[in-house]
Motif scaffolding. Structure first.
Motif, mmCIF file in Angstrom:
data_model
loop_
_atom_site.group_PDB
_atom_site.id
_atom_site.type_symbol
_atom_site.label_atom_id
_atom_site.label_comp_id
_atom_site.label_asym_id
_atom_site.label_seq_id
_atom_site.Cartn_x
_atom_site.Cartn_y
_atom_site.Cartn_z
ATOM 1 N N MET A 1 0.861 -1.208 -0.193
ATOM 2 C CA MET A 1 -0.066 0.079 0.205
ATOM 3 C C MET A 1 0.882 1.222 -0.051
ATOM 4 O O MET A 1 1.858 1.339 0.709
ATOM 5 N N SER A 2 0.517 2.166 -0.828
ATOM 6 C CA SER A 2 1.120 3.297 -0.831
ATOM 7 C C SER A 2 0.917 4.450 0.205
ATOM 8 O O SER A 2 -0.459 4.482 0.446
ATOM 9 N N GLU A 3 1.730 5.421 0.614
ATOM 10 C CA GLU A 3 1.463 6.570 1.425
ATOM 11 C C GLU A 3 1.877 7.823 1.024
ATOM 12 O O GLU A 3 2.853 7.932 0.381
ATOM 13 N N GLN A 4 1.083 8.838 1.077
ATOM 14 C CA GLN A 4 1.533 10.173 0.768
ATOM 15 C C GLN A 4 1.406 10.797 2.207
ATOM 16 O O GLN A 4 0.159 10.690 2.818
ATOM 17 N N THR A 5 2.348 12.079 2.323
ATOM 18 C CA THR A 5 2.203 12.667 3.624
ATOM 19 C C THR A 5 2.323 14.100 3.309
ATOM 20 O O THR A 5 3.059 14.613 2.528
ATOM 21 N N LEU A 6 1.268 14.611 4.197
ATOM 22 C CA LEU A 6 1.087 16.240 3.981
ATOM 23 C C LEU A 6 1.695 16.826 5.479
ATOM 24 O O LEU A 6 0.785 16.322 6.578
ATOM 25 N N PRO A 18 -8.680 22.418 1.283
ATOM 26 C CA PRO A 18 -8.540 22.166 -0.188
ATOM 27 C C PRO A 18 -7.081 21.297 -0.700
ATOM 28 O O PRO A 18 -7.213 20.629 -1.604
ATOM 29 N N LYS A 19 -5.951 21.617 -0.092
ATOM 30 C CA LYS A 19 -4.886 20.771 -0.194
ATOM 31 C C LYS A 19 -5.054 19.234 0.166
ATOM 32 O O LYS A 19 -4.793 18.377 -0.410
ATOM 33 N N ILE A 20 -5.801 18.868 1.343
ATOM 34 C CA ILE A 20 -6.048 17.504 1.681
ATOM 35 C C ILE A 20 -7.009 17.002 0.714
ATOM 36 O O ILE A 20 -6.718 15.889 0.391
ATOM 37 N N HIS A 21 -8.002 17.560 0.227
ATOM 38 C CA HIS A 21 -9.262 17.182 -0.716
ATOM 39 C C HIS A 21 -8.515 16.815 -1.986
ATOM 40 O O HIS A 21 -8.639 15.702 -2.620
ATOM 41 N N ASP A 22 -7.403 17.537 -2.527
ATOM 42 C CA ASP A 22 -6.699 17.277 -3.754
ATOM 43 C C ASP A 22 -5.977 16.121 -3.712
ATOM 44 O O ASP A 22 -5.724 15.364 -4.330
ATOM 45 N N ALA A 23 -5.096 16.128 -2.439
ATOM 46 C CA ALA A 23 -4.092 15.124 -2.131
ATOM 47 C C ALA A 23 -4.915 13.618 -2.202
ATOM 48 O O ALA A 23 -4.633 12.773 -2.825
ATOM 49 N N PHE A 24 -6.175 13.805 -1.582
ATOM 50 C CA PHE A 24 -6.883 12.260 -1.235
ATOM 51 C C PHE A 24 -7.581 12.155 -2.530
ATOM 52 O O PHE A 24 -7.264 10.902 -2.866
ATOM 53 N N ALA A 25 -7.893 13.048 -3.425
ATOM 54 C CA ALA A 25 -8.270 12.417 -4.732
ATOM 55 C C ALA A 25 -7.418 11.912 -5.660
ATOM 56 O O ALA A 25 -7.732 11.411 -6.410
ATOM 57 N N GLY A 26 -6.126 12.382 -5.419
ATOM 58 C CA GLY A 26 -5.162 11.967 -6.297
ATOM 59 C C GLY A 26 -4.458 10.395 -5.919
ATOM 60 O O GLY A 26 -3.729 9.964 -6.723
ATOM 61 N N LEU A 27 -5.072 9.968 -4.573
ATOM 62 C CA LEU A 27 -4.747 8.512 -4.307
ATOM 63 C C LEU A 27 -5.592 7.605 -5.087
ATOM 64 O O LEU A 27 -6.746 7.915 -5.569
ATOM 65 N N GLN A 49 -15.850 11.870 6.310
ATOM 66 C CA GLN A 49 -16.871 10.828 6.369
ATOM 67 C C GLN A 49 -18.215 11.373 5.619
ATOM 68 O O GLN A 49 -19.013 10.412 4.829
ATOM 69 N N ALA A 50 -18.646 12.293 5.617
ATOM 70 C CA ALA A 50 -19.975 12.913 5.122
ATOM 71 C C ALA A 50 -19.737 13.151 3.563
ATOM 72 O O ALA A 50 -20.946 13.184 2.791
ATOM 73 N N GLU A 51 -18.706 13.632 3.216
ATOM 74 C CA GLU A 51 -18.655 14.070 1.846
ATOM 75 C C GLU A 51 -17.691 13.223 0.880
ATOM 76 O O GLU A 51 -18.041 13.441 -0.519
ATOM 77 N N VAL A 52 -17.109 12.348 1.406
ATOM 78 C CA VAL A 52 -16.144 11.615 0.435
ATOM 79 C C VAL A 52 -16.221 10.211 0.828
ATOM 80 O O VAL A 52 -15.795 9.472 1.386
ATOM 81 N N PRO A 53 -17.098 9.595 -0.477
ATOM 82 C CA PRO A 53 -17.478 8.287 -0.422
ATOM 83 C C PRO A 53 -16.313 7.178 -0.474
ATOM 84 O O PRO A 53 -16.410 6.170 0.027
ATOM 85 N N GLU A 54 -15.175 7.581 -1.009
ATOM 86 C CA GLU A 54 -13.951 6.720 -1.009
ATOM 87 C C GLU A 54 -13.327 6.809 0.222
ATOM 88 O O GLU A 54 -12.166 6.103 0.355
ATOM 89 N N PHE A 55 -13.517 7.596 1.201
ATOM 90 C CA PHE A 55 -12.797 7.524 2.576
ATOM 91 C C PHE A 55 -13.311 6.545 3.376
ATOM 92 O O PHE A 55 -14.394 6.305 3.552
ATOM 93 N N ASP A 56 -12.309 5.779 3.742
ATOM 94 C CA ASP A 56 -12.362 4.624 4.781
ATOM 95 C C ASP A 56 -12.357 4.896 6.319
ATOM 96 O O ASP A 56 -11.225 4.945 6.717
#
Length: 77
Positions: A1-6, A18-27, A49-56
């Motif tokens: 599993m790959s990991e990105q750190t901000l 916005p930076k978090i959402h952009d980075a998460f979308a790129g995963l 949890q409320a807005e991003v269905p791909e968030f585990d």
């Protein structure tokens, strides 16, 4: 599993989510975004949890490592 750190501690507050959402979308599915923050990112957890269905949400974890240092992992389904 790959990991990105901000590391968000030196980023102005209005620019963080916005930076978090952009980075998460790129995963890809199965990858993890790790955040280093100066406060507990609990509001971000609820937002993701409320807005991003791909968030585990079940795989989310946060650890207070030092004063003003919280490390959170946001896995992507």
């Amino acid at each position: 599993m790959s990991e990105q750190t901000l590391d968000l501690r030196d980023i102005p507050a209005p620019e963080r989510h916005p930076k978090i959402h952009d980075a998460f979308a790129g995963l890809n599915s199965g990858e993890t975004l790790t955040l280093v923050n100066d406060h507990d990112p609990k509001p971000l957890f609820y937002e993701m949890q409320a807005e991003v269905p791909e968030f585990d949400a079940e795989g989310y974890d946060v650890e207070e490592r030092a004063k003003n240092e919280f490390v959170a992992t946001l896995p992507k389904k």
